[in-house]
Design a protein around this motif. Structure first.
Motif, PDB file in Angstrom:
ATOM      1  N   THR A  45       0.834  -1.205   0.000  1.00 58.35           N
ATOM      2  CA  THR A  45       0.000   0.000   0.000  1.00 58.35           C
ATOM      3  C   THR A  45       0.866   1.251   0.000  1.00 58.35           C
ATOM      4  OG1 THR A  45      -1.954  -0.988   1.001  1.00 58.35           O
ATOM      5  CG2 THR A  45      -1.620   1.355   1.412  1.00 58.35           C
TER       6      THR A  45
ATOM      7  N   GLN B 111       0.871   3.880  -3.075  1.00 60.30           N
ATOM      8  CA  GLN B 111       0.500   5.275  -2.819  1.00 60.30           C
ATOM      9  C   GLN B 111       1.641   6.213  -3.208  1.00 60.30           C
ATOM     10  OE1 GLN B 111      -1.049   5.315   1.221  1.00 60.30           O
ATOM     11  NE2 GLN B 111      -3.101   4.855   0.441  1.00 60.30           N
TER      12      GLN B 111
ATOM     13  N   ARG C  89      -8.870   1.732  -3.509  1.00 58.72           N
ATOM     14  CA  ARG C  89      -8.723   2.325  -2.179  1.00 58.72           C
ATOM     15  C   ARG C  89      -7.404   3.072  -2.036  1.00 58.72           C
ATOM     16  NH1 ARG C  89      -7.318  -1.941   1.732  1.00 58.72           N
ATOM     17  NH2 ARG C  89      -5.251  -1.331   1.044  1.00 58.72           N
ATOM     18  N   ASP C  90      -6.293   2.376  -2.360  1.00 56.61           N
ATOM     19  CA  ASP C  90      -4.962   2.958  -2.143  1.00 56.61           C
ATOM     20  C   ASP C  90      -4.710   4.177  -3.020  1.00 56.61           C
ATOM     21  OD1 ASP C  90      -4.579   0.939  -0.310  1.00 56.61           O
ATOM     22  OD2 ASP C  90      -3.226  -0.233  -1.584  1.00 56.61           O
TER      23      ASP C  90
ATOM     24  N   GLU D 182      -6.912   7.270  -2.105  1.00 56.90           N
ATOM     25  CA  GLU D 182      -6.430   8.052  -0.968  1.00 56.90           C
ATOM     26  C   GLU D 182      -5.395   9.103  -1.365  1.00 56.90           C
ATOM     27  OE1 GLU D 182      -5.251   5.497   2.258  1.00 56.90           O
ATOM     28  OE2 GLU D 182      -7.236   4.578   2.380  1.00 56.90           O
ATOM     29  N   VAL D 183      -4.828   8.977  -2.569  1.00 55.54           N
ATOM     30  CA  VAL D 183      -3.861   9.979  -3.040  1.00 55.54           C
ATOM     31  C   VAL D 183      -4.392  10.748  -4.258  1.00 55.54           C
ATOM     32  CG1 VAL D 183      -1.847   8.833  -2.037  1.00 55.54           C
ATOM     33  CG2 VAL D 183      -2.541   8.273  -4.377  1.00 55.54           C
TER      34      VAL D 183
ATOM     35  N   LYS E 233      -8.698   8.238  -9.364  1.00 54.91           N
ATOM     36  CA  LYS E 233      -9.968   7.522  -9.470  1.00 54.91           C
ATOM     37  C   LYS E 233      -9.945   6.664 -10.733  1.00 54.91           C
ATOM     38  CE  LYS E 233     -14.909   8.161  -9.848  1.00 54.91           C
ATOM     39  NZ  LYS E 233     -16.023   9.071  -9.966  1.00 54.91           N
TER      40      LYS E 233
END
Length: 194
Positions: free
Chosen positions: A131, A135, A166-167, A170-171, A174
């Motif tokens: 992860t 990221q 998800r990972d 978060e940064v 999409k």
């Protein structure tokens, strides 16, 4: 002796990718069409041939890393003749996490590619380490992050995409595209900076 090598030659090079040259970008070739003037980072670049496709379509910067030193040496040789392209290929053990990428500095790229590499890292890194690495690559991505799953364990692909959603989400990335068109290479997806 390999059937394609000259008579008497000791030829030990092995095939390291699924599919063939024309199929590597199957399902995500729209990225190559947007390469003009762009920068590319190829995670697990092997011999640099995906980067070469981007360069042939106008990318100005092509960088990549792989743990496979003969592939990195081959990529350097191929790109040595492309004077209009800034290239850099380094032998990197990604299990060292983001710190292993220090040779590339803090640069960001229009395209970051993770093609048939994630599943290999998943086998040798903890979920937390992977992860953090993904990221980091997401933060290196200015515009598009391209991913291809594995064709030999297709059941893993959906789970991997969910984790990447998800990972990378978060940064600030999409998922905008998912393709199942390649029966030979498996699923591919593209995330974009939102």
């Amino acid at each position: 002796m390999d059937k394609h090598s000259p008579a008497g030659a000791d030829y030990t090079v092995q095939r390291r990718v699924a599919g063939n040259h024309d199929m590597r970008m199957d399902g995500i070739s729209d990225l190559v069409l947007r390469a003009r003037g762009g920068s590319v980072f190829d995670i697990g670049c092997n011999r640099g041939m995906v980067g070469y496709e981007f360069a042939a379509n106008g990318a100005k910067i092509v960088h990549g890393c792989d743990i496979y030193e003969p592939g990195i040496l081959a990529a350097r040789e191929v790109f040595a003749d492309l004077r209009a392209v800034e290239s850099r290929f380094e032998v990197v053990d990604l299990t060292g996490g983001p710190a292993s990428l220090k040779a590339f500095g803090q640069r960001r790229y229009d395209f970051v590619l993770c093609l048939a590499t994630y599943h290999k890292l998943k086998r040798i890194m903890t979920a937390e380490e992977l992860t953090a690495l993904m990221q980091h690559f997401g933060k290196m991505t200015k515009t598009y992050f391209g991913w291809r799953g594995t064709s030999d364990k297709p059941d893993e692909n959906e789970d991997e995409m969910a984790v990447l959603d998800r990972d990378l989400g978060e940064v600030g990335l999409k998922r905008i595209h998912t393709s199942y068109i390649s029966a030979e290479l498996g699923v591919a997806a593209i995330w974009a900076r939102s």
